[in-house]
Scaffold this motif. Sequence first.
Motif, mmCIF file in Angstrom:
data_model
loop_
_atom_site.group_PDB
_atom_site.id
_atom_site.type_symbol
_atom_site.label_atom_id
_atom_site.label_comp_id
_atom_site.label_asym_id
_atom_site.label_seq_id
_atom_site.Cartn_x
_atom_site.Cartn_y
_atom_site.Cartn_z
ATOM 1 N N TYR A 31 33.260 42.617 41.627
ATOM 2 C CA TYR A 31 33.432 43.618 40.567
ATOM 3 C C TYR A 31 34.893 43.671 40.125
ATOM 4 N N LEU A 32 35.789 43.688 41.103
ATOM 5 C CA LEU A 32 37.222 43.721 40.791
ATOM 6 C C LEU A 32 37.670 42.438 40.090
ATOM 7 N N ALA A 33 37.080 41.302 40.472
ATOM 8 C CA ALA A 33 37.466 40.020 39.875
ATOM 9 C C ALA A 33 37.168 39.977 38.384
ATOM 10 N N GLU A 34 36.171 40.732 37.936
ATOM 11 C CA GLU A 34 35.840 40.773 36.516
ATOM 12 C C GLU A 34 36.826 41.624 35.719
ATOM 13 N N ARG A 35 37.661 42.380 36.437
ATOM 14 C CA ARG A 35 38.539 43.337 35.779
ATOM 15 C C ARG A 35 40.028 43.131 36.042
ATOM 16 N N HIS A 36 40.346 42.311 37.037
ATOM 17 C CA HIS A 36 41.753 42.151 37.422
ATOM 18 C C HIS A 36 42.056 40.688 37.729
ATOM 19 N N ALA A 37 43.229 40.238 37.310
ATOM 20 C CA ALA A 37 43.661 38.867 37.613
ATOM 21 C C ALA A 37 44.072 38.758 39.075
ATOM 22 N N GLY A 38 43.893 37.562 39.629
ATOM 23 C CA GLY A 38 44.405 37.271 40.954
ATOM 24 C C GLY A 38 43.488 37.578 42.110
ATOM 25 N N VAL A 39 42.287 38.073 41.839
ATOM 26 C CA VAL A 39 41.373 38.387 42.947
ATOM 27 C C VAL A 39 40.932 37.104 43.653
ATOM 28 N N TRP A 40 40.599 36.080 42.878
ATOM 29 C CA TRP A 40 40.274 34.765 43.422
ATOM 30 C C TRP A 40 41.338 33.762 42.989
ATOM 31 N N PRO A 41 41.464 32.632 43.672
ATOM 32 C CA PRO A 41 42.446 31.615 43.264
ATOM 33 C C PRO A 41 42.238 31.169 41.817
ATOM 34 N N GLU A 42 43.304 30.720 41.195
ATOM 35 C CA GLU A 42 43.254 30.377 39.772
ATOM 36 C C GLU A 42 42.494 29.087 39.495
ATOM 37 N N SER A 43 42.704 28.056 40.306
ATOM 38 C CA SER A 43 42.066 26.772 40.011
ATOM 39 C C SER A 43 40.575 26.805 40.339
ATOM 40 N N ASP A 44 39.795 26.052 39.556
ATOM 41 C CA ASP A 44 38.343 26.020 39.762
ATOM 42 C C ASP A 44 37.994 25.544 41.169
#
Length: 227
Positions: free
Chosen positions: A73-86
């Motif tokens: 949920y947070l990842a849909e709203r904030h940058a940096g929750v998961w790593p940037e590269s695919d």
Amino acid sequence: MYTLHIANKNYSSWSLRPWVLMKALNIPFQEIMHPFGEGSNWGEFRKFSPTGLVPCLVDGDRCVWDSLGIMEYLAERHAGVWPESDDARAWARCAAAEMHSGFSVLRDVCPMNCGVMVAMTTRPAGLDNNLERLEELWSQGLSRFSGPFLGGKQFTAVDAFYVPVAFRARTFQLQLSQQSQAYVNELLSLDAVKTWEKSALNETWRESGHEADTVRFGKILEDNRIK
């Protein structure tokens, strides 16, 4: 502002995951603590959580439960929750999900209790298998994405899932490789983790079930919690 419902910081590994991520990423939230009671907490925790469990995130009229659900949920709203590269992001999601659903022996034998040091007197079957897989997983992430965190240079959700393991490793003095121990030290040195730990050590209440689980396979050598 978000409201994050959690339980005792000394014990609640599940609460720690979203709390430490949100602190590390400077995502504002209000924390509401619900101490574990003796026996079932179902009725009390059901007042704010549909599962009767923590953590639970409230965003306005929306309730988001389960630590993995909260992360997404947070990842849909904030940058940096998961790593940037695919590549790193795909790997990190799998590694977080594996922690979320696996390592049952490690969880059972080495529960989170931030303020104590335990000497293990019995080593139950299956613990070494869990530790072997843990080290394999950490080595893969740290080497593949060049560290110092599992998905690369930045602390992300996958690391938040393993912060409780870092506490477990220290509490139960688990023997780890040099690389894995360095990762544990990296996690425990984070400002957000230190803030959580300070609050955990200052908690004055104890819950008999968690305390009994801590010494089920060992004995306490040191207790740094406030008396």
